[in-house]
Design a protein around this motif. Structure first.
Motif, PDB file in Angstrom:
ATOM      1  N   ASP A 105       9.800   7.094  -3.606  1.00 18.17           N
ATOM      2  CA  ASP A 105       9.177   8.415  -3.711  1.00 18.17           C
ATOM      3  C   ASP A 105       9.363   9.197  -2.409  1.00 18.17           C
ATOM      4  N   PRO A 106      10.497   9.872  -2.247  1.00 20.93           N
ATOM      5  CA  PRO A 106      10.731  10.638  -1.011  1.00 20.93           C
ATOM      6  C   PRO A 106       9.754  11.801  -0.843  1.00 20.93           C
ATOM      7  N   LEU A 107       8.986  12.127  -1.896  1.00 23.04           N
ATOM      8  CA  LEU A 107       7.962  13.168  -1.777  1.00 23.04           C
ATOM      9  C   LEU A 107       6.738  12.670  -1.015  1.00 23.04           C
ATOM     10  N   ASP A 108       6.611  11.344  -0.881  1.00 23.98           N
ATOM     11  CA  ASP A 108       5.447  10.766  -0.205  1.00 23.98           C
ATOM     12  C   ASP A 108       5.686  10.749   1.308  1.00 23.98           C
ATOM     13  N   ILE A 109       5.666  11.927   1.918  1.00 23.45           N
ATOM     14  CA  ILE A 109       5.966  12.083   3.342  1.00 23.45           C
ATOM     15  C   ILE A 109       4.940  11.348   4.203  1.00 23.45           C
ATOM     16  N   LEU A 110       3.668  11.357   3.808  1.00 22.88           N
ATOM     17  CA  LEU A 110       2.618  10.741   4.615  1.00 22.88           C
ATOM     18  C   LEU A 110       2.845   9.239   4.795  1.00 22.88           C
ATOM     19  N   SER A 111       3.213   8.544   3.702  1.00 18.38           N
ATOM     20  CA  SER A 111       3.447   7.100   3.791  1.00 18.38           C
ATOM     21  C   SER A 111       4.644   6.791   4.680  1.00 18.38           C
ATOM     22  N   ILE A 112       5.704   7.581   4.540  1.00 19.63           N
ATOM     23  CA  ILE A 112       6.907   7.363   5.348  1.00 19.63           C
ATOM     24  C   ILE A 112       6.598   7.573   6.829  1.00 19.63           C
ATOM     25  N   GLN A 113       5.837   8.629   7.130  1.00 17.68           N
ATOM     26  CA  GLN A 113       5.472   8.896   8.522  1.00 17.68           C
ATOM     27  C   GLN A 113       4.577   7.795   9.087  1.00 17.68           C
ATOM     28  N   GLU A 114       3.661   7.270   8.265  1.00 17.46           N
ATOM     29  CA  GLU A 114       2.744   6.221   8.716  1.00 17.46           C
ATOM     30  C   GLU A 114       3.500   4.942   9.070  1.00 17.46           C
ATOM     31  N   LYS A 118       0.825  -1.203   0.000  1.00 19.54           N
ATOM     32  CA  LYS A 118       0.000   0.000   0.000  1.00 19.54           C
ATOM     33  C   LYS A 118       0.861   1.256   0.000  1.00 19.54           C
ATOM     34  N   TYR A 119       1.900   1.268   0.876  1.00 15.94           N
ATOM     35  CA  TYR A 119       2.743   2.463   1.005  1.00 15.94           C
ATOM     36  C   TYR A 119       3.961   2.427   0.082  1.00 15.94           C
ATOM     37  N   ARG A 120       4.185   1.283  -0.614  1.00 18.07           N
ATOM     38  CA  ARG A 120       5.286   1.157  -1.589  1.00 18.07           C
ATOM     39  C   ARG A 120       6.635   1.495  -0.960  1.00 18.07           C
ATOM     40  N   VAL A 121       6.865   0.923   0.208  1.00 16.86           N
ATOM     41  CA  VAL A 121       8.128   1.118   0.923  1.00 16.86           C
ATOM     42  C   VAL A 121       8.603  -0.246   1.414  1.00 16.86           C
ATOM     43  N   PHE A 122       9.901  -0.306   1.838  1.00 14.67           N
ATOM     44  CA  PHE A 122      10.428  -1.557   2.369  1.00 14.67           C
ATOM     45  C   PHE A 122      11.383  -1.259   3.522  1.00 14.67           C
ATOM     46  N   PRO A 123      11.085  -1.776   4.731  1.00 13.35           N
ATOM     47  CA  PRO A 123      11.964  -1.542   5.882  1.00 13.35           C
ATOM     48  C   PRO A 123      13.212  -2.421   5.806  1.00 13.35           C
ATOM     49  N   LEU A 124      14.367  -1.837   6.077  1.00 15.47           N
ATOM     50  CA  LEU A 124      15.621  -2.577   5.965  1.00 15.47           C
ATOM     51  C   LEU A 124      16.132  -3.062   7.321  1.00 15.47           C
ATOM     52  N   ARG A 125      16.269  -2.139   8.287  1.00 13.04           N
ATOM     53  CA  ARG A 125      16.862  -2.477   9.587  1.00 13.04           C
ATOM     54  C   ARG A 125      16.720  -1.272  10.507  1.00 13.04           C
ATOM     55  N   VAL A 126      17.128  -1.452  11.748  1.00 16.61           N
ATOM     56  CA  VAL A 126      17.153  -0.355  12.711  1.00 16.61           C
ATOM     57  C   VAL A 126      18.606   0.020  12.993  1.00 16.61           C
ATOM     58  N   GLU A 127      18.909   1.320  12.888  1.00 14.03           N
ATOM     59  CA  GLU A 127      20.245   1.835  13.184  1.00 14.03           C
ATOM     60  C   GLU A 127      20.114   3.032  14.113  1.00 14.03           C
ATOM     61  N   LYS A 128      20.700   2.913  15.301  1.00 14.52           N
ATOM     62  CA  LYS A 128      20.686   4.016  16.278  1.00 14.52           C
ATOM     63  C   LYS A 128      19.267   4.535  16.504  1.00 14.52           C
ATOM     64  N   ASN A 129      18.365   3.589  16.756  1.00  9.82           N
ATOM     65  CA  ASN A 129      16.954   3.904  17.034  1.00  9.82           C
ATOM     66  C   ASN A 129      16.219   4.566  15.876  1.00  9.82           C
ATOM     67  N   HIS A 130      16.783   4.465  14.682  1.00 14.28           N
ATOM     68  CA  HIS A 130      16.106   4.951  13.482  1.00 14.28           C
ATOM     69  C   HIS A 130      15.775   3.761  12.583  1.00 14.28           C
ATOM     70  N   LEU A 131      14.545   3.724  12.068  1.00 12.81           N
ATOM     71  CA  LEU A 131      14.152   2.681  11.127  1.00 12.81           C
ATOM     72  C   LEU A 131      14.531   3.124   9.718  1.00 12.81           C
ATOM     73  N   ILE A 132      15.428   2.348   9.083  1.00 10.68           N
ATOM     74  CA  ILE A 132      15.854   2.656   7.707  1.00 10.68           C
ATOM     75  C   ILE A 132      14.816   2.077   6.754  1.00 10.68           C
ATOM     76  N   VAL A 133      14.193   2.947   5.978  1.00  8.49           N
ATOM     77  CA  VAL A 133      13.105   2.533   5.077  1.00  8.49           C
ATOM     78  C   VAL A 133      13.433   2.961   3.651  1.00  8.49           C
ATOM     79  N   ALA A 134      13.356   1.991   2.738  1.00 12.61           N
ATOM     80  CA  ALA A 134      13.584   2.299   1.318  1.00 12.61           C
ATOM     81  C   ALA A 134      12.274   2.751   0.683  1.00 12.61           C
ATOM     82  N   THR A 135      12.333   3.853  -0.042  1.00 11.04           N
ATOM     83  CA  THR A 135      11.176   4.365  -0.767  1.00 11.04           C
ATOM     84  C   THR A 135      11.622   4.777  -2.161  1.00 11.04           C
TER      85      THR A 135
END
Length: 580
Positions: free
Chosen positions: A116-125, A97-114
């Motif tokens: 479309d970096p313009l799709d801020i809503l999907s990344i935030q969700e 649905k959001y067309r993203v793929f989570p890779l791993r967690v680094e320093k409490n940040h979730l690394i997510v491949a997208t």
């Protein structure tokens, strides 16, 4: 209605921003942007997808441009470290649905491949669902979709389906007896969990390029195995309680009688996956733990390959082309079951298929449909055998006849008669090598003079797995190994440099990808015809054929190993068996 209008407004704004970026960097022209925006008004697609579809920009260039513009990292997902535990936090539905793929967690940040970096809503969700602050990276949409299918695709759907059935079973347990539970599972063959499970198994098999799926009932569960490139791999184990429902579901969709469990049955399914159509032949076999089911997947497109793609080298291709251009005679394709005989036959027919020739085939059954060729299937119960079919075909003014298999004396004699009377006949025999086809016909009591008059060529073959071109590793073989195969090597061979399988993402860590043929091509000469008339044995026929230039299947395999197309271990597995 208001929410829909907001989504449309956001899409338009994003499209204009992306268009401005690409125009500013000189990646696309104004007329290309205008054309894409016009298409977007009716197709409701993202601008980037339309630009890629139209060929105005490549997917990779688009991703790299966006990464540079927003000062993000562009990644190749095939080389990235992926934490499967993180991926399993999300369902495949959410990721698609959001067309993203989570890779791993680094320093409490979730690394997510997208893509479309313009799709801020999907990344935030995604960050909200995971409970992490997201750090986006940019990858191509194709790689993201491939990663979703790999890590949370059909097999995960199958696992979720099993879990769903287990949860349902827990709810229904209690005073219910085992017999009642099994009856409920029989009903469940039409319900979502079992339907999802069987569909997922078939879809995953197609995704992985499997030729067969084995559903094998055992005392402790239903084992699922895929045959990929000729080798069986275990994929999953379905809990034993759900075996009746899974087997029954496979029987229902293939048109079998689910009440009949004492005798073997055959059926078929038509499946569409990613825009391609597949025929699935289904067969059952009773056993002590229940019915075993095998699904053979037939890819309608894969059979129509050119002769150049079979694995024939230049010399072998010239020999085959010379044989199939003969006006009459029999050409036999030999080898064990699963050695690619049907593919070779169909490729030859495909190359001969034009408006000037009347081609008719007799098969058991018709596995693949060929355009402009009349195909007929035998029906033994109705008395329509291979021999009967050929007799009637001869009244149909054929130029070329393809006979699925020569099984008995009657079929052999009728086929030979067709060849002698001016037709090109193609057929198969189950023998280990090319000269063995001659002795097999003699063993069937076919007269030697008929064999020598009709047979013009014999092609024996095997299939070997091809080394993955991305991860194969070269090595110098020990002298002892070189001495073992010395008679199959060119006389000027120095160090024996070969290649062996490794593992990578491209080959799904198997080391091999797809298969190719190794061949032994015998063309009948006057000397070979003389030996045939004398009923010479296979050894004598082989010696003469080799002395006249025939390369054996083993030698053909070793040649491909020297060319690093396959490994020597693979050649030895397939071709260095004791020959009959």
């Amino acid at each position: 209605m208001e929410r829909k209008e907001n989504r449309d407004k956001i899409r338009v704004e994003k499209s204009l921003r992306l268009g401005e970026i690409l125009l500013r960097q000189g990646i696309i022209a104004e007329d290309q942007l205008y054309e894409a925006l016009e298409i977007q008004k009716t197709r409701k697609k993202f601008l980037g997808e339309i630009l890629v579809e139209k060929g105005f920009i490549s997917e990779e260039v688009l991703a790299q441009v966006l990464a540079r513009e927003y000062q993000l990292t562009f990644v190749d997902l095939n080389k990235e470290e992926i934490d499967e535990k993180i991926v399993k936090m999300f369902s495949s539905t959410i990721l698609k649905k959001y067309r993203v793929f989570p890779l791993r967690v680094e320093k409490n940040h979730l690394i997510v491949a997208t893509s479309d970096p313009l799709d801020i809503l999907s990344i935030q969700e995604i960050g909200h669902l995971a409970g992490y602050v997201v750090r986006p990276v940019v990858a191509t949409l194709k790689q993201i979709e491939q990663a979703i299918n790999k890590y949370s695709g059909p097999m995960q759907a199958a696992t979720e389906a099993i879990k769903e059935v287990i949860d349902k079973k827990r709810v229904q347990e209690g005073p219910a007896a085992e017999e009642k539970l099994l009856k409920e599972l029989e009903v469940a063959v039409h319900e979502a969990p079992i339907v999802k499970l069987v569909n997922s198994i078939v879809n995953e098999a197609i995704e992985q390029g499997a030729s067969d799926v084995h559903l094998e009932p055992q005392a402790n569960g239903l084992f699922v195995r895929f045959r990929i490139d000729g080798v069986l791999y275990e994929k999953m184990n379905v809990p034993v309680d759900f075996q009746p429902a899974v087997i029954s579901r496979a029987k229902i969709i293939s048109g079998m009688d689910i009440a009949e469990r004492r005798v073997p049955q055959d059926g078929r399914i038509s499946v569409e996956s990613r825009g391609r159509k597949f025929d699935v032949r289904v067969s059952t076999l009773p056993g002590i733990y229940g019915e075993k089911v095998v699904l053979r997947i037939l890819d309608k497109e894969s059979i129509l390959i050119s002769m150049d793609s079979l694995g024939l080298d230049e010399n072998e291709l010239n020999l085959v082309n010379r044989l199939i251009r003969m006006p009459y005679g029999i050409i036999l394709i030999t080898g064990p079951t699963g050695s690619g005989k049907t593919t070779t036959l169909y490729s030859i027919l495909n190359s001969l298929n034009d408006a000037t020739r009347n081609i008719i085939t007799v098969e058991d059954p018709v596995e693949y449909e060929l355009p402009r060729i009349h195909q007929t299937a035998i029906n033994v119960r109705a008395g329509y055998t291979f021999a009967t079919a050929i007799r009637h075909i001869l009244r149909q003014d054929p130029d070329i006849i393809m006979l699925g298999e020569i099984r008995d004396l009657e079929t052999a004699e009728v086929a030979i008669q067709a060849a002698i009377t001016g037709h090109l006949v193609l057929s198969t025999l189950h023998t280990n090598n090319a000269p063995g086809a001659i002795t097999r016909l003699v063993d069937m009591n076919v007269e030697p003079f008929l064999i020598s008059s009709a047979v013009i060529g014999i092609i024996a073959q095997r299939l070997v797995r091809k080394l993955c071109p991305y991860c194969k590793k070269e090595y110098v073989a020990p002298e002892e190994l070189k001495r073992t195969i010395a008679d199959l090597l060119p006389p000027d061979t120095g160090k024996l440099v070969l290649a062996k399988p490794q593992s990578c993402e491209k080959c799904k860590n198997l080391g091999y990808t797809k298969r190719t043929g190794i061949f032994e091509i015998l063309t009948m000469s006057d000397e070979l015809r003389g030996l045939t008339l004398k009923k010479a044995d296979e050894v004598a026929l082989s010696k003469l054929a080799i002395s006249q230039g025939m390369r054996t299947v083993r030698a053909s395999g070793v040649k491909k190993a020297l060319e690093k197309i396959t490994s020597l271990e693979e050649v030895m597995r397939v071709a260095f068996l004791k020959e009959a």
